[in-house]
Design a protein around this motif. Sequence first.
Motif, PDB file in Angstrom:
ATOM      1  N   THR A  30      49.768 -22.247  -8.441  1.00 41.33           N
ATOM      2  CA  THR A  30      50.801 -23.023  -9.123  1.00 41.33           C
ATOM      3  C   THR A  30      50.694 -22.737 -10.616  1.00 41.33           C
ATOM      4  O   THR A  30      49.632 -22.329 -11.106  1.00 41.33           O
ATOM      5  CB  THR A  30      50.649 -24.542  -8.893  1.00 41.33           C
ATOM      6  OG1 THR A  30      49.369 -24.960  -9.361  1.00 41.33           O
ATOM      7  CG2 THR A  30      50.806 -24.900  -7.430  1.00 41.33           C
ATOM      8  N   VAL A  31      51.769 -22.950 -11.325  1.00 43.45           N
ATOM      9  CA  VAL A  31      51.771 -22.754 -12.777  1.00 43.45           C
ATOM     10  C   VAL A  31      52.149 -24.046 -13.465  1.00 43.45           C
ATOM     11  O   VAL A  31      52.884 -24.868 -12.905  1.00 43.45           O
ATOM     12  CB  VAL A  31      52.723 -21.609 -13.206  1.00 43.45           C
ATOM     13  CG1 VAL A  31      52.225 -20.281 -12.687  1.00 43.45           C
ATOM     14  CG2 VAL A  31      54.130 -21.860 -12.751  1.00 43.45           C
ATOM     15  N   ALA A  32      51.635 -24.220 -14.679  1.00 42.20           N
ATOM     16  CA  ALA A  32      51.900 -25.436 -15.438  1.00 42.20           C
ATOM     17  C   ALA A  32      51.742 -25.148 -16.927  1.00 42.20           C
ATOM     18  O   ALA A  32      51.014 -24.237 -17.313  1.00 42.20           O
ATOM     19  CB  ALA A  32      50.916 -26.525 -15.018  1.00 42.20           C
ATOM     20  N   PRO A  33      52.421 -25.936 -17.773  1.00 40.25           N
ATOM     21  CA  PRO A  33      52.246 -25.765 -19.213  1.00 40.25           C
ATOM     22  C   PRO A  33      50.888 -26.289 -19.688  1.00 40.25           C
ATOM     23  O   PRO A  33      50.407 -25.921 -20.754  1.00 40.25           O
ATOM     24  CB  PRO A  33      53.391 -26.568 -19.820  1.00 40.25           C
ATOM     25  CG  PRO A  33      53.802 -27.525 -18.767  1.00 40.25           C
ATOM     26  CD  PRO A  33      53.456 -26.905 -17.445  1.00 40.25           C
ATOM     27  N   SER A  34      50.252 -27.156 -18.879  1.00 39.02           N
ATOM     28  CA  SER A  34      48.922 -27.669 -19.232  1.00 39.02           C
ATOM     29  C   SER A  34      48.263 -28.211 -17.968  1.00 39.02           C
ATOM     30  O   SER A  34      48.916 -28.429 -16.947  1.00 39.02           O
ATOM     31  CB  SER A  34      49.014 -28.774 -20.291  1.00 39.02           C
ATOM     32  OG  SER A  34      49.682 -29.898 -19.762  1.00 39.02           O
ATOM     33  N   HIS A  35      46.960 -28.404 -18.057  1.00 38.81           N
ATOM     34  CA  HIS A  35      46.199 -29.008 -16.964  1.00 38.81           C
ATOM     35  C   HIS A  35      45.132 -29.871 -17.617  1.00 38.81           C
ATOM     36  O   HIS A  35      44.310 -29.364 -18.372  1.00 38.81           O
ATOM     37  CB  HIS A  35      45.564 -27.945 -16.070  1.00 38.81           C
ATOM     38  CG  HIS A  35      44.744 -28.528 -14.963  1.00 38.81           C
ATOM     39  ND1 HIS A  35      45.319 -29.049 -13.827  1.00 38.81           N
ATOM     40  CD2 HIS A  35      43.416 -28.716 -14.837  1.00 38.81           C
ATOM     41  CE1 HIS A  35      44.369 -29.506 -13.045  1.00 38.81           C
ATOM     42  NE2 HIS A  35      43.199 -29.321 -13.635  1.00 38.81           N
ATOM     43  N   THR A  36      45.152 -31.170 -17.352  1.00 42.05           N
ATOM     44  CA  THR A  36      44.243 -32.072 -18.057  1.00 42.05           C
ATOM     45  C   THR A  36      43.392 -32.933 -17.130  1.00 42.05           C
ATOM     46  O   THR A  36      42.711 -33.830 -17.608  1.00 42.05           O
ATOM     47  CB  THR A  36      45.042 -32.989 -19.006  1.00 42.05           C
ATOM     48  OG1 THR A  36      46.014 -33.719 -18.246  1.00 42.05           O
ATOM     49  CG2 THR A  36      45.730 -32.187 -20.097  1.00 42.05           C
ATOM     50  N   GLU A  37      43.398 -32.668 -15.835  1.00 45.45           N
ATOM     51  CA  GLU A  37      42.601 -33.473 -14.907  1.00 45.45           C
ATOM     52  C   GLU A  37      41.112 -33.216 -15.167  1.00 45.45           C
ATOM     53  O   GLU A  37      40.617 -32.104 -14.967  1.00 45.45           O
ATOM     54  CB  GLU A  37      42.973 -33.098 -13.470  1.00 45.45           C
ATOM     55  CG  GLU A  37      42.290 -33.921 -12.427  1.00 45.45           C
ATOM     56  CD  GLU A  37      42.687 -33.473 -11.018  1.00 45.45           C
ATOM     57  OE1 GLU A  37      41.892 -33.744 -10.111  1.00 45.45           O
ATOM     58  OE2 GLU A  37      43.754 -32.844 -10.845  1.00 45.45           O
ATOM     59  N   PRO A  38      40.388 -34.229 -15.630  1.00 42.58           N
ATOM     60  CA  PRO A  38      38.973 -34.020 -15.993  1.00 42.58           C
ATOM     61  C   PRO A  38      38.118 -33.567 -14.810  1.00 42.58           C
ATOM     62  O   PRO A  38      38.329 -33.988 -13.672  1.00 42.58           O
ATOM     63  CB  PRO A  38      38.523 -35.399 -16.484  1.00 42.58           C
ATOM     64  CG  PRO A  38      39.766 -36.130 -16.822  1.00 42.58           C
ATOM     65  CD  PRO A  38      40.821 -35.591 -15.904  1.00 42.58           C
ATOM     66  N   ASP A  39      37.137 -32.717 -15.095  1.00 43.43           N
ATOM     67  CA  ASP A  39      36.153 -32.259 -14.115  1.00 43.43           C
ATOM     68  C   ASP A  39      36.793 -31.777 -12.818  1.00 43.43           C
ATOM     69  O   ASP A  39      36.329 -32.084 -11.732  1.00 43.43           O
ATOM     70  CB  ASP A  39      35.141 -33.365 -13.816  1.00 43.43           C
ATOM     71  CG  ASP A  39      34.362 -33.785 -15.038  1.00 43.43           C
ATOM     72  OD1 ASP A  39      34.090 -32.933 -15.894  1.00 43.43           O
ATOM     73  OD2 ASP A  39      34.028 -34.983 -15.139  1.00 43.43           O
TER      74      ASP A  39
END
Length: 131
Positions: A30-39
């Motif tokens: 998958t592609v995304a402008p950001s990914h911020t899910e910790p750990d």
Amino acid sequence: EKIACRIIGVDISPSMRMFAKGYVGNPRFTVAPSHTEPDSVDLILAILALQHAEDPEREIALFLNVLKPQGFVVLLNGKNRLVPRDVDNEGFVVWEDDGTSVEDLMRKYFSFQGFFPFRGKERELSLWRKE
């Protein structure tokens, strides 16, 4: 196919995200402008990302946030940050070394694991581990 994993492509550029989705062609990608899910990430592959980042240390902080403990960063990057200085006659950006050492920034937060052979004299492929 033997490893059941999720692959996340992150890029700020919509055209690069579109290109990546067609290029990779894996249903788990998958592609995304950001990914911020910790750990949530075991491995980050960063190709020419930090050397052109406006604030490389902020990007490194994002790496630290999303990587699981003992997670890895594989980094293909020049040694220093490059900033746009001009545009040449053919419309290409002219980059200038601003002296910010990407390697020094990485060493502040990660354990250096080693370099790997890679084509090209200006860039090195390196492996870093989150402690």
